[in-house]
Design a protein around this motif. Sequence first.
Motif, PDB file in Angstrom:
ATOM      1  N   GLY A 134      28.726 -26.976  -8.136  1.00 30.97           N
ATOM      2  CA  GLY A 134      28.142 -27.453  -6.882  1.00 30.97           C
ATOM      3  C   GLY A 134      26.622 -27.589  -6.980  1.00 30.97           C
ATOM      4  N   VAL A 135      26.037 -27.625  -8.192  1.00 32.96           N
ATOM      5  CA  VAL A 135      24.719 -27.507  -8.195  1.00 32.96           C
ATOM      6  C   VAL A 135      24.376 -28.536  -9.332  1.00 32.96           C
ATOM      7  N   CYS A 149      11.685 -28.672 -12.973  1.00 35.51           N
ATOM      8  CA  CYS A 149      13.028 -28.866 -12.541  1.00 35.51           C
ATOM      9  C   CYS A 149      13.422 -28.174 -11.337  1.00 35.51           C
ATOM     10  N   VAL A 150      14.195 -28.857 -10.409  1.00 37.47           N
ATOM     11  CA  VAL A 150      14.522 -28.329  -9.070  1.00 37.47           C
ATOM     12  C   VAL A 150      16.233 -28.576  -9.033  1.00 37.47           C
ATOM     13  N   LYS A 151      16.395 -27.590  -8.252  1.00 38.29           N
ATOM     14  CA  LYS A 151      17.935 -27.428  -7.911  1.00 38.29           C
ATOM     15  C   LYS A 151      18.330 -28.360  -6.748  1.00 38.29           C
ATOM     16  N   ARG A 152      19.479 -28.851  -6.858  1.00 38.32           N
ATOM     17  CA  ARG A 152      19.839 -29.789  -5.521  1.00 38.32           C
ATOM     18  C   ARG A 152      21.639 -29.480  -5.518  1.00 38.32           C
ATOM     19  N   ASP A 161      28.311 -18.117   0.834  1.00 36.78           N
ATOM     20  CA  ASP A 161      27.095 -18.512   0.719  1.00 36.78           C
ATOM     21  C   ASP A 161      26.755 -19.543  -0.345  1.00 36.78           C
ATOM     22  N   ARG A 162      26.362 -20.767  -0.034  1.00 38.43           N
ATOM     23  CA  ARG A 162      26.374 -21.558  -1.121  1.00 38.43           C
ATOM     24  C   ARG A 162      24.704 -22.011  -1.324  1.00 38.43           C
ATOM     25  N   SER A 163      23.976 -21.085  -0.718  1.00 40.04           N
ATOM     26  CA  SER A 163      22.539 -21.025  -0.986  1.00 40.04           C
ATOM     27  C   SER A 163      22.267 -21.339  -2.424  1.00 40.04           C
ATOM     28  N   LEU A 164      20.883 -22.204  -2.615  1.00 44.42           N
ATOM     29  CA  LEU A 164      20.861 -22.612  -3.926  1.00 44.42           C
ATOM     30  C   LEU A 164      20.010 -21.373  -4.638  1.00 44.42           C
ATOM     31  N   GLU A 165      19.285 -20.437  -3.945  1.00 43.35           N
ATOM     32  CA  GLU A 165      18.338 -19.560  -4.583  1.00 43.35           C
ATOM     33  C   GLU A 165      18.917 -18.891  -5.727  1.00 43.35           C
TER      34      GLU A 165
END
Length: 326
Positions: free
Chosen positions: A186-187, A200-203, A246-250
Amino acid sequence: MADSIKERYTVGYALAAKKQHSFIQPSLIEHSRRRGIDLIKLDPAKPLSEQGRLDCVIHKLYDAVWKENLVAFRDKFPFVPVVDSPEAIERLHNRVSMLEVITQLTFSVSDGERFGVPKQVVVMDESVLSGGGAALGEELKFPVIAKPLDADGSARSHKMFLIYDQEGMKILKAPIVLQEFVNHGGVIFKVYVVGDYVKCVKRRSLPDISEEKIGTARGSLPFSQISNLTANCAQEEKNREEYGEDRSLEKVEMPPTSFLEELAKAMRESMGLNLFNFDVIRDARDASRYLVIDINYFPGYAKMPSYEPVLTEFFWDMVTKKKSHV
Ligand SMILES: O=P(O)(O)O[C@@H]1[C@@H](OP(=O)(O)O)[C@H](OP(=O)(O)O)[C@H](O)[C@H](OP(=O)(O)O)[C@H]1OP(=O)(O)O
Ligand SMILES: Nc1ncnc2c1ncn2[C@@H]1O[C@H](COP(=O)(O)OP(=O)(O)O)[C@@H](O)[C@H]1O
Ligand SMILES: [Mg+2]
Ligand SMILES: [Mg+2]
């Protein structure tokens, strides 16, 4: 130090109104101005040679009048960098030729990571979609993502469908690319390239599809620009409530920087482009396998951290010819 005693440079830009609004922000204008670079708006319909001295041209317009204007300018002033060449950009306007860039790369990565693209087929014939023949090749399995073949910046070109079965294909219009859906946690990783700078960034992306769901889901599901929709915090919060987890991207680990840098450099050289980003997913079944799914010309850089100094430095390299434009 007074600006007037230093030599000043001019970067002309030709952008659609929306793009101009998002990219040419006061903070960028000011950052560049302090470095001795003035950003000026070009009139795409007027000869560029009549629009003052230009030390570099940046652009994201695709109409024929603009292309002719640009080509005439390049012929007259071959030493002024045009970022980037319209011929090189063209390759990214088709979702097949776009990903051929990746399959044609010949370099091997140093650290064990592998890269590629998901399996895909292009369907040119409507009858295949309505069930008249074997739509998916031998190797391609449902679910697939249906993507318009043209990636020309129109809203239509971002309209996608998740297709679960043959029945779901009936909603599609040719020409369309059918690409195997790959579970990826999912990322997505969005890799921004600005000359030799890489960030690079995550989305957030589409969630994984379980075997159970694959067995039961039917038809199709439309979506559009999912990574932009979920870029804001309110949506993140909503997702968290919706998925009850918890689907946080961190916590998601980034791909190795050296790998992305090597890949970006190879792509830049192969395409002859300076300003682009690409979307990468990591195969949920094999953590060292990365798949490039999309390459975008002159993306939304204002969303990239520190975009003002990064772009200013790039303009500086172009106008002072410190680095040759590819
Ligand atoms: O508008 P933005 O800032 O979301 O930028 C869009 C990009 O978003 P991203 O920077 O990758 O998150 C967007 O990237 P995606 O295709 O969504 O991965 C495109 O580059 C889009 O340009 P176009 O519509 O394909 O010509 C970009 O749109 P334009 O700004 O160039 O119209
Ligand atoms: N092969 C794939 N497997 C899984 N998810 C995908 C795949 N291709 C695209 N996606 C998802 O769909 C989104 C949009 O697809 P993309 O090719 O990036 O189109 P766009 O040009 O509109 O950004 C991606 O950001 C990702 O979330
Ligand atoms: Mg994309
Ligand atoms: Mg795209």
